[in-house]
Design a protein around this motif. Structure first.
Motif, PDB file in Angstrom:
ATOM      1  N   GLN A  39      40.138  78.342  58.607  1.00  0.00           N
ATOM      2  CA  GLN A  39      40.068  78.362  57.148  1.00  0.00           C
ATOM      3  C   GLN A  39      40.036  79.788  56.603  1.00  0.00           C
ATOM      4  N   ALA A  40      39.301  80.668  57.281  1.00  0.00           N
ATOM      5  CA  ALA A  40      39.230  82.065  56.832  1.00  0.00           C
ATOM      6  C   ALA A  40      40.603  82.729  56.894  1.00  0.00           C
ATOM      7  N   MET A  41      41.384  82.416  57.938  1.00  0.00           N
ATOM      8  CA  MET A  41      42.735  82.995  58.030  1.00  0.00           C
ATOM      9  C   MET A  41      43.647  82.445  56.942  1.00  0.00           C
ATOM     10  N   LYS A  42      43.453  81.177  56.554  1.00  0.00           N
ATOM     11  CA  LYS A  42      44.262  80.616  55.468  1.00  0.00           C
ATOM     12  C   LYS A  42      43.962  81.314  54.147  1.00  0.00           C
ATOM     13  N   ILE A  43      42.696  81.605  53.914  1.00  0.00           N
ATOM     14  CA  ILE A  43      42.292  82.196  52.644  1.00  0.00           C
ATOM     15  C   ILE A  43      42.529  83.706  52.609  1.00  0.00           C
ATOM     16  N   HIS A  44      42.105  84.423  53.655  1.00  0.00           N
ATOM     17  CA  HIS A  44      42.129  85.890  53.649  1.00  0.00           C
ATOM     18  C   HIS A  44      43.329  86.502  54.370  1.00  0.00           C
ATOM     19  N   GLY A  45      44.102  85.705  55.075  1.00  0.00           N
ATOM     20  CA  GLY A  45      45.171  86.240  55.900  1.00  0.00           C
ATOM     21  C   GLY A  45      44.676  86.394  57.327  1.00  0.00           C
ATOM     22  N   GLU A  46      45.607  86.528  58.244  1.00  0.00           N
ATOM     23  CA  GLU A  46      45.242  86.551  59.666  1.00  0.00           C
ATOM     24  C   GLU A  46      44.341  87.733  60.020  1.00  0.00           C
ATOM     25  N   ARG A  47      44.710  88.916  59.593  1.00  0.00           N
ATOM     26  CA  ARG A  47      43.937  90.109  59.956  1.00  0.00           C
ATOM     27  C   ARG A  47      42.527  90.084  59.359  1.00  0.00           C
ATOM     28  N   ASP A  48      42.431  89.864  58.046  1.00  0.00           N
ATOM     29  CA  ASP A  48      41.122  89.893  57.388  1.00  0.00           C
ATOM     30  C   ASP A  48      40.265  88.691  57.766  1.00  0.00           C
ATOM     31  N   GLY A  49      40.892  87.542  57.988  1.00  0.00           N
ATOM     32  CA  GLY A  49      40.141  86.368  58.443  1.00  0.00           C
ATOM     33  C   GLY A  49      39.555  86.583  59.825  1.00  0.00           C
ATOM     34  N   THR A  50      40.319  87.235  60.695  1.00  0.00           N
ATOM     35  CA  THR A  50      39.820  87.540  62.041  1.00  0.00           C
ATOM     36  C   THR A  50      38.707  88.572  61.979  1.00  0.00           C
ATOM     37  N   ARG A  51      38.856  89.554  61.117  1.00  0.00           N
ATOM     38  CA  ARG A  51      37.779  90.548  60.954  1.00  0.00           C
ATOM     39  C   ARG A  51      36.492  89.888  60.463  1.00  0.00           C
ATOM     40  N   ALA A  52      36.634  88.952  59.533  1.00  0.00           N
ATOM     41  CA  ALA A  52      35.453  88.247  59.021  1.00  0.00           C
ATOM     42  C   ALA A  52      34.783  87.463  60.159  1.00  0.00           C
ATOM     43  N   LEU A  53      35.571  86.841  61.014  1.00  0.00           N
ATOM     44  CA  LEU A  53      34.992  86.107  62.146  1.00  0.00           C
ATOM     45  C   LEU A  53      34.278  87.053  63.108  1.00  0.00           C
ATOM     46  N   ILE A  54      34.846  88.195  63.346  1.00  0.00           N
ATOM     47  CA  ILE A  54      34.209  89.163  64.244  1.00  0.00           C
ATOM     48  C   ILE A  54      32.893  89.643  63.649  1.00  0.00           C
ATOM     49  N   GLU A  55      32.854  89.833  62.333  1.00  0.00           N
ATOM     50  CA  GLU A  55      31.589  90.197  61.689  1.00  0.00           C
ATOM     51  C   GLU A  55      30.555  89.084  61.858  1.00  0.00           C
ATOM     52  N   VAL A  56      31.014  87.834  61.800  1.00  0.00           N
ATOM     53  CA  VAL A  56      30.110  86.703  62.036  1.00  0.00           C
ATOM     54  C   VAL A  56      29.602  86.732  63.478  1.00  0.00           C
ATOM     55  N   LEU A  57      30.482  87.025  64.417  1.00  0.00           N
ATOM     56  CA  LEU A  57      30.068  87.089  65.823  1.00  0.00           C
ATOM     57  C   LEU A  57      29.066  88.212  66.054  1.00  0.00           C
ATOM     58  N   LEU A  58      29.175  89.287  65.285  1.00  0.00           N
ATOM     59  CA  LEU A  58      28.212  90.382  65.393  1.00  0.00           C
ATOM     60  C   LEU A  58      26.813  89.948  64.942  1.00  0.00           C
ATOM     61  N   LEU A  59      26.728  88.913  64.105  1.00  0.00           N
ATOM     62  CA  LEU A  59      25.424  88.389  63.692  1.00  0.00           C
ATOM     63  C   LEU A  59      24.634  87.876  64.890  1.00  0.00           C
ATOM     64  N   GLY A  60      25.345  87.447  65.920  1.00  0.00           N
ATOM     65  CA  GLY A  60      24.695  86.924  67.110  1.00  0.00           C
ATOM     66  C   GLY A  60      23.831  87.944  67.828  1.00  0.00           C
ATOM     67  N   ARG A  61      23.976  89.192  67.501  1.00  0.00           N
ATOM     68  CA  ARG A  61      23.123  90.219  68.109  1.00  0.00           C
ATOM     69  C   ARG A  61      21.718  90.210  67.526  1.00  0.00           C
ATOM     70  N   HIS A  62      21.583  89.674  66.317  1.00  0.00           N
ATOM     71  CA  HIS A  62      20.300  89.697  65.631  1.00  0.00           C
ATOM     72  C   HIS A  62      19.750  88.306  65.347  1.00  0.00           C
ATOM     73  N   MET A  63      20.569  87.290  65.563  1.00  0.00           N
ATOM     74  CA  MET A  63      20.150  85.920  65.251  1.00  0.00           C
ATOM     75  C   MET A  63      20.443  85.015  66.438  1.00  0.00           C
ATOM     76  N   ALA A  64      19.732  83.913  66.495  1.00  0.00           N
ATOM     77  CA  ALA A  64      19.962  82.930  67.551  1.00  0.00           C
ATOM     78  C   ALA A  64      21.335  82.289  67.363  1.00  0.00           C
ATOM     79  N   HIS A  65      21.965  81.941  68.471  1.00  0.00           N
ATOM     80  CA  HIS A  65      23.296  81.346  68.457  1.00  0.00           C
ATOM     81  C   HIS A  65      23.306  80.061  67.623  1.00  0.00           C
ATOM     82  N   GLU A  66      22.265  79.231  67.757  1.00  0.00           N
ATOM     83  CA  GLU A  66      22.208  77.962  67.022  1.00  0.00           C
ATOM     84  C   GLU A  66      22.184  78.197  65.518  1.00  0.00           C
TER      85      GLU A  66
END
Length: 157
Positions: A56-83
Motif C-alpha cells: 500500500q505504501a508503494m501504491k501511495i508514495h511510489g516504489e522508492r519512497d514507499g520502500t524507504r518508509a518501510l525501512i524506517e518502520v523496520l528501524l523501529l524494531g531497534r527500540h520497540m518489541a516486534h509484536e
C-alpha cells in the motif's frame, strides 16, 4: 558474548536484516531482492502484515519512497518489541496511514495498552475529574515568599 545460529551447510550464511537497514535507506532499490529480506521472511520476522503495508505504501508514495518508509518502520524494531511494531503496522494499515510516524504512534499505543491496567469504573452521579494545567498546579504549590518587600531610598525616588 554473542550467540549466533549454527549453520548446518558448509559455507552457509545467515544475514540479519537489521544490520543492513542504514544502507538500504540510501539505496532502497536493493531492498526487494535482498537475501536478508528473504531470510527475514523465512524466519517469520518479516510478516504478511509488513508486506501488505509495504504494498500500500508503494501504491501511495511510489516504489522508492514507499520502500524507504518501510525501512524506517523496520528501524523501529531497534527500540520497540516486534509484536508492537506489527500491531502498529496493522492498525496503520486499517486506518490508511502509510507513514513510519503513524506506525510508530500505533506501536507505542499498543505497547502502552499492554502495560496499563484497566481504568476504574466511575460510579453513577459522580462528577467527571477536573483537569488542572501544570502551570496552575505549580503556582498553587509554591512555597511562601518570606523575603522583605523591596524599598526605594528617598534619594532615588
Amino acid at each position: 558474548m554473542a550467540r549466533h545460529e549454527r549453520m548446518i551447510a558448509k559455507g552457509a550464511v545467515r544475514l540479519e536484516l537489521d544490520h543492513y537497514l542504514e544502507v538500504l535507506v540510501r539505496k532502497p532499490g536493493a531492498f526487494p531482492g535482498s537475501t536478508a529480506l528473504e531470510q527475514a521472511r523465512s524466519a517469520g520476522k518479516f510478516t504478511p502484515v509488513h508486506d501488505a503495508w509495504w504494498t500500500q505504501a508503494m501504491k501511495i508514495h511510489g516504489e522508492r519512497d514507499g520502500t524507504r518508509a518501510l525501512i524506517e518502520v523496520l528501524l523501529l524494531g531497534r527500540h520497540m518489541a516486534h509484536e508492537h511494531v506489527v500491531a502498529g503496522l496493522a492498525a496503520a494499515l486499517r486506518a490508511g496511514a502509510l507513514t513510519a510516524d503513524a506506525v510508530a504512534l500505533e506501536a507505542r499505543k499498543a505497547a502502552q495498552a499492554e502495560t496499563e491496567t484497566a481504568p476504574d469504573v466511575r460510579t453513577l452521579g459522580q462528577p467527571p475529574a477536573t483537569v488542572t494545567s501544570l502551570h496552575e498546579w505549580r503556582l498553587a504549590h509554591l512555597p511562601p515568599d518570606t523575603r522583605p518587600l523591596p524599598s526605594v531610598p528617598a534619594s532615588e525616588a
